[in-house]
Design a protein around this motif. Structure first.
Motif, short mmCIF file in Angstrom:
data_model
loop_
_atom_site.label_atom_id
_atom_site.label_comp_id
_atom_site.label_asym_id
_atom_site.label_seq_id
_atom_site.Cartn_x
_atom_site.Cartn_y
_atom_site.Cartn_z
N MET A 88 -49.69 68.58 -36.18
CA MET A 88 -49.82 69.99 -35.85
C MET A 88 -49.62 70.83 -37.12
O MET A 88 -48.99 70.40 -38.06
N GLY A 89 -50.16 72.04 -37.09
CA GLY A 89 -50.03 72.93 -38.23
C GLY A 89 -48.63 73.50 -38.35
O GLY A 89 -47.83 73.47 -37.42
N SER A 90 -48.34 73.97 -39.51
CA SER A 90 -47.02 74.54 -39.75
C SER A 90 -47.09 76.06 -39.65
O SER A 90 -46.78 76.77 -40.60
N SER A 91 -47.56 76.57 -38.53
CA SER A 91 -47.65 78.01 -38.35
C SER A 91 -46.28 78.56 -37.94
O SER A 91 -45.50 77.92 -37.25
N LYS A 92 -46.02 79.75 -38.41
CA LYS A 92 -44.75 80.41 -38.11
C LYS A 92 -44.95 81.40 -36.99
O LYS A 92 -46.02 82.01 -36.86
N ASN A 93 -43.93 81.57 -36.20
CA ASN A 93 -43.95 82.61 -35.18
C ASN A 93 -43.81 83.97 -35.85
O ASN A 93 -43.17 84.11 -36.89
N SER A 94 -44.37 84.98 -35.23
CA SER A 94 -44.26 86.32 -35.79
C SER A 94 -42.81 86.80 -35.78
O SER A 94 -42.40 87.57 -36.66
N GLU A 95 -42.03 86.32 -34.81
CA GLU A 95 -40.62 86.70 -34.77
C GLU A 95 -39.87 86.14 -35.97
O GLU A 95 -39.00 86.80 -36.54
N ASP A 96 -40.22 84.90 -36.38
CA ASP A 96 -39.57 84.30 -37.53
C ASP A 96 -39.93 85.03 -38.82
O ASP A 96 -39.08 85.24 -39.69
N VAL A 97 -41.19 85.41 -38.93
CA VAL A 97 -41.64 86.15 -40.12
C VAL A 97 -40.94 87.50 -40.19
O VAL A 97 -40.44 87.91 -41.25
N LEU A 98 -40.85 88.19 -39.06
CA LEU A 98 -40.18 89.49 -39.03
C LEU A 98 -38.69 89.33 -39.32
O LEU A 98 -38.12 90.13 -40.08
N ALA A 99 -38.05 88.30 -38.77
CA ALA A 99 -36.63 88.07 -39.02
C ALA A 99 -36.37 87.79 -40.50
O ALA A 99 -35.41 88.31 -41.08
N ASN A 100 -37.23 86.99 -41.13
CA ASN A 100 -37.07 86.71 -42.56
C ASN A 100 -37.27 87.97 -43.39
O ASN A 100 -36.56 88.19 -44.38
N THR A 101 -38.23 88.79 -43.01
CA THR A 101 -38.47 90.03 -43.74
C THR A 101 -37.30 90.99 -43.60
O THR A 101 -36.87 91.60 -44.58
N VAL A 102 -36.76 91.12 -42.40
CA VAL A 102 -35.62 92.01 -42.18
C VAL A 102 -34.38 91.48 -42.93
O VAL A 102 -33.64 92.26 -43.54
N ASP A 103 -34.17 90.17 -42.90
CA ASP A 103 -33.05 89.59 -43.66
C ASP A 103 -33.19 89.88 -45.14
O ASP A 103 -32.22 90.23 -45.82
N SER A 104 -34.40 89.73 -45.65
CA SER A 104 -34.65 90.03 -47.06
C SER A 104 -34.41 91.50 -47.36
O SER A 104 -33.84 91.84 -48.40
N CYS A 105 -34.82 92.37 -46.44
CA CYS A 105 -34.61 93.80 -46.62
C CYS A 105 -33.12 94.16 -46.66
O CYS A 105 -32.69 94.93 -47.50
N VAL A 106 -32.36 93.59 -45.72
CA VAL A 106 -30.93 93.89 -45.66
C VAL A 106 -30.23 93.39 -46.92
O VAL A 106 -29.41 94.10 -47.52
N ALA A 107 -30.57 92.19 -47.36
CA ALA A 107 -29.95 91.65 -48.58
C ALA A 107 -30.30 92.50 -49.79
O ALA A 107 -29.43 92.83 -50.61
N ASP A 108 -31.56 92.89 -49.91
CA ASP A 108 -31.99 93.72 -51.03
C ASP A 108 -31.32 95.09 -51.00
O ASP A 108 -30.88 95.60 -52.03
N ALA A 109 -31.22 95.68 -49.81
CA ALA A 109 -30.59 96.99 -49.69
C ALA A 109 -29.11 96.93 -50.04
O ALA A 109 -28.58 97.83 -50.70
N LEU A 110 -28.42 95.86 -49.62
CA LEU A 110 -27.00 95.73 -49.97
C LEU A 110 -26.80 95.53 -51.47
O LEU A 110 -25.85 96.07 -52.05
N ILE A 111 -27.68 94.78 -52.10
CA ILE A 111 -27.59 94.59 -53.54
C ILE A 111 -27.81 95.91 -54.27
O ILE A 111 -27.08 96.26 -55.20
N LYS A 112 -28.81 96.66 -53.84
CA LYS A 112 -29.10 97.95 -54.48
C LYS A 112 -27.96 98.95 -54.23
O LYS A 112 -27.58 99.71 -55.12
N LEU A 113 -27.40 98.93 -53.04
CA LEU A 113 -26.29 99.81 -52.71
C LEU A 113 -25.07 99.48 -53.57
O LEU A 113 -24.43 100.37 -54.13
N GLY A 114 -24.75 98.18 -53.69
CA GLY A 114 -23.63 97.76 -54.53
C GLY A 114 -23.85 98.08 -55.99
O GLY A 114 -22.93 98.51 -56.70
N GLY A 115 -25.08 97.89 -56.46
CA GLY A 115 -25.39 98.22 -57.86
C GLY A 115 -25.25 99.71 -58.12
O GLY A 115 -24.75 100.12 -59.16
N GLY A 116 -25.68 100.52 -57.17
CA GLY A 116 -25.52 101.97 -57.32
C GLY A 116 -24.06 102.39 -57.32
O GLY A 116 -23.65 103.26 -58.07
N LEU A 117 -23.26 101.74 -56.46
CA LEU A 117 -21.83 102.05 -56.41
C LEU A 117 -21.15 101.67 -57.72
O LEU A 117 -20.36 102.45 -58.27
#
Length: 94
Positions: free
Chosen positions: A1-30
Motif C-alpha cells: 500500500m502507498g504511504s499516504s498521510k491523513n489530512s489530520e496528520d498533516v495539519l497536526a504536524n503543521t500546527v506542531d511546527s507552528c507552535v514550536a516556531d512561535a515559542l522559539i521566536k517568542l523566547g528569542g524576542g524576550l
C-alpha cells in the motif's frame, strides 16, 4: 500500500511546527529585549515587552504562511493561453 498521510496528520504536524516556531521566536524576542533592557535602557521593562511582541508577531506570521501555503499560486505556475474563438463585441454577424 502507498504511504499516504491523513489530512489530520498533516495539519497536526503543521500546527506542531507552528507552535514550536512561535515559542522559539517568542523566547528569542524576550531574551533580546531583556539584554537590550539591561545593557542600554537602564533596566526599563518596555524593551522586553517589545521583544515579546515582535517575537509573537513573527511566529504568527510564519504560522499564517505555513497554514496557507497549499493555497498559494506562484507566478511561474500561471500559463497564458490564446483563445482562437474570441467573441468580437460590436461587430455585426450578418
Amino acid at each position: 500500500m502507498g504511504s499516504s498521510k491523513n489530512s489530520e496528520d498533516v495539519l497536526a504536524n503543521t500546527v506542531d511546527s507552528c507552535v514550536a516556531d512561535a515559542l522559539i521566536k517568542l523566547g528569542g524576542g524576550l531574551i533580546t529585549g531583556t539584554l537590550f533592557s539591561l545593557l542600554l535602557f537602564k533596566r526599563k521593562s518596555w524593551p522586553a515587552v517589545f521583544g515579546v511582541g515582535v517575537g509573537a508577531g513573527m511566529g504568527m506570521s510564519n504560522c499564517h504562511y505555513k497554514l496557507n501555503m497549499p493555497y498559494l499560486v506562484g507566478a511561474d505556475m500561471i500559463k497564458a493561453f490564446r483563445r482562437n474563438n474570441v467573441n468580437q463585441i460590436g461587430k455585426d454577424s450578418s
